[in-house]
Scaffold this motif. Structure first.
Motif: not given
Ligand code: ARG
Length: 575
Positions: A5-9, A11-13, A23-27, A64-65
């Motif tokens: 969840k942390m990584i997904t967040k 990437i989302e940010n 765009c719902n990244p799937i990690v 950007n991460i």
């Protein structure tokens, strides 16, 4: 901690920063971690959506991460993946927190909810059968997990303790002068069958039965006392089964159909007043526009019969009201046969129309598939009868006794019987819990008692192996003060798997799918076994390495134990 969840967040940010939302990244956690511990799996899809090359998009995401200490490196690989390596020191710090936490580092939820779980719910005057297994054990896992996360869990054993059958039974027992007799549940069930037959063929008996139903509903002393006896005979046997199954249901969790009896006349009145229900041919019916019957007309749900009797649906409408308004339920989860889906949707729709529950209240019916025999037909006894749960559990123990006798002939008899009880029943439970609940599965004794594969004996055995390693160590746990060192691939692999535990638990708390936990424990056990093969623990050259690996082993054992505990499965120290 929920790494995925942390990584997904993150990437989302990083995408939001460049104006891309939703765009719902799937990690995912990579199977082969040499390619990256985690991976962004749908980069190509997102890039296509935005009409840019995956590589270009990856550059922007990576740039950007947020530069956090948790990331070691983030790279692109062809044709369109982002590989994420987590910093080993960071992982080690997390493991440290888990090591010194009594909850394996899993936080309580910030806002606990009132969650009613309707499960098991057998019927009175009948033995529990194979059909009750799934509801009972899957419901119990969800209850344990939600409890553990700090929610206020209300276990509701909605037993079938009300209805016309009790009039028949009371009339029958009286007729046979058995009302003061100490019947067993088996005898009671036989009486029930005979009473039903008599009801269908004997006019005056049917009359008497109906009279007794009305009396019972009105609180008549005599009828009530017999009824109470029937409930207690049945539930006494059921608690035996719950105990054998290591299921947490207690007497205080019983909230059967009879609880709602008092509410029913008011419900009928109210539904009539609100013009939701109407009278037709003497019965009170709710016609639902949202459901059509075979001739395409609105489906009618009868809530009171011509003879004034109430129905299963009336009870469930009242039950929704009670759980929402009195118990203040934020969620109600049903573990009931999928054949009752229509019934639940209808009663839920009526409860909503009447404003007994809020308009956005979800119906969470966690359905499950059937248990089949090897010929893919419903699992039955040889003569075609339903399998009683008590007989099934006895057979499980017997089979496990046979297995252990062969494996450990030198073990004293007392030991192998107690061991067999745990192994046999765990095997049955695990075989069920490890299947996706929404599908049917084939009941296979040999498969579930196998020491290889995704089975209870495999995981329980893996646990005992770790315990025996730890026993051989001369370093006491309180001397394991240094941080865990993560150098070898198999060490990192194990460490990351341990970190994944919370994510698995949280996901089951949302979806009620214990098979995810089984799969996780199986993977954890195999990853440990790989680590054990590749890394010497007790005989490592440096004491620092030895201590670090002992800590990893302890963490694995604790996670396996906690995970099995959430499944209601016991561990043993030796097997
Ligand atoms: N007693 C029912 C049966 O054995 C299950 C009850 C499910 N719960 C409910 N609220 N209807 O099929």
């Amino acid at each position: 901690m929920n790494l995925k969840k942390m990584i997904t967040k993150d990437i989302e940010n990083s995408l939001i920063k460049i104006g891309i939302i939703n765009c719902n990244p799937i990690v995912i956690l990579n199977k082969k971690i040499t390619l990256g511990h985690y991976q962004l799996n749908n980069l190509i899809k997102i890039a296509n959506m935005l009409n840019i090359k995956p590589y270009e998009l990856s550059k922007t995401i990576i740039a950007n991460i947020k530069k956090k200490s948790m990331y070691k490196s983030i790279t692109f690989s062809q044709p369109g993946f982002i590989n994420i390596f987590i910093d080993e020191n960071w992982i080690s710090e997390q493991l440290e927190k888990i090591f010194f936490s009594s909850r394996l580092g899993i936080n309580y939820v910030k806002s606990p909810k009132n969650i009613v779980i309707d499960y098991s719910s057998p019927n009175i005057a009948k033995e529990m059968h194979i059909g009750h297994l799934r509801s009972t054990i899957i419901g119990d896992v969800t209850a344990r997990i939600l409890d553990f996360l700090g929610h206020n869990v209300i276990r509701a054993n909605h037993i079938g303790d009300w209805g016309t059958q009790f009039g028949m039974l009371i009339a029958y027992l009286e007729n046979k002068k058995l009302e003061n007799y100490n019947l067993s549940l088996i005898q009671l069930e036989k009486c029930y069958c005979k009473a039903k037959k008599k009801y269908d063929t004997d006019q005056s008996f049917a009359e008497k039965s109906r009279e007794y139903v009305v009396k019972l509903q009105n609180g008549d002393q005599y009828c009530r006392s017999i009824w109470k006896k029937l409930v207690s005979i049945t539930m006494l046997e059921n608690y035996n089964i719950y105990k054998k199954l290591n299921v947490t249901l207690k007497e205080s969790h019983t909230m059967g159909e009879s609880v709602y009896n008092k509410m029913l006349p008011d419900i009928i009145r109210d539904l009539k007043n609100k013009k939701i229900a109407t009278k037709k041919n003497g019965a009170i019916i709710v016609f639902l526009q949202e459901f059509k019957n075979r001739s395409g007309e609105p489906m009618g749900v009868v809530i009171q019969k011509k003879d004034k009797g109430f129905l299963y649906s009336t009870t469930d409408i009242a039950c929704f009201k009670y759980r929402y308004q009195e118990l203040h339920a934020d969620r109600i989860i049903y573990y009931t046969d999928s054949r009752q889906h229509q019934h639940l949707i209808q009663t839920w729709t009526i409860a909503k129309k009447a404003n007994y529950i809020s308009q956005d209240f979800l119906l969470e019916h966690h359905t499950f598939g059937m248990i089949l025999s090897k010929n893919k037909r419903p699992f039955k006894t040889r003569d075609g009868n339903t399998i009683k749960l008590s007989a099934l559990l006895d057979e499980a123990t017997e089979r496990a006794i046979y297995l252990i006798k062969n494996k450990k002939p030198n073990l004293p008899k007392k030991k192998w019987i107690s061991l067999a009880k745990i192994i046999g029943i765990s095997a049955v439970k695990y075989a069920d819990l490890s299947k996706n609940r929404s599908t049917n599965y084939i009941f296979d004794w040999d498969e579930m008692l196998n020491f290889e594969g995704n089975t209870a004996p495999y995981i329980q055995y893996a646990y005992t192996r770790i315990i025996s390693i730890l026993k051989k160590s001369i370093i006491p746990v309180n001397k394991l003060t240094e941080k865990i060192l993560l150098k070898k691939e198999s060490e990192i692999n194990l460490a990351i798997k341990i970190l994944e535990f919370e994510e698995i638990i949280v996901s089951i708390s949302e979806k009620g799918t214990p098979h995810i936990l089984c799969k996780y424990l199986y993977q954890l056990a195999t990853i440990f076994s790989n680590f054990y093969e590749k890394c010497s623990i007790l005989f490592s050259k440096k004491i620092k390495t030895c201590k670090s690996r002992l800590k990893l082993s302890i963490l694995t054992a604790r996670t396996l134990k906690k995970g099995l505990n959430m499944l209601g499965i016991k561990v043993v120290k030796k097997m």
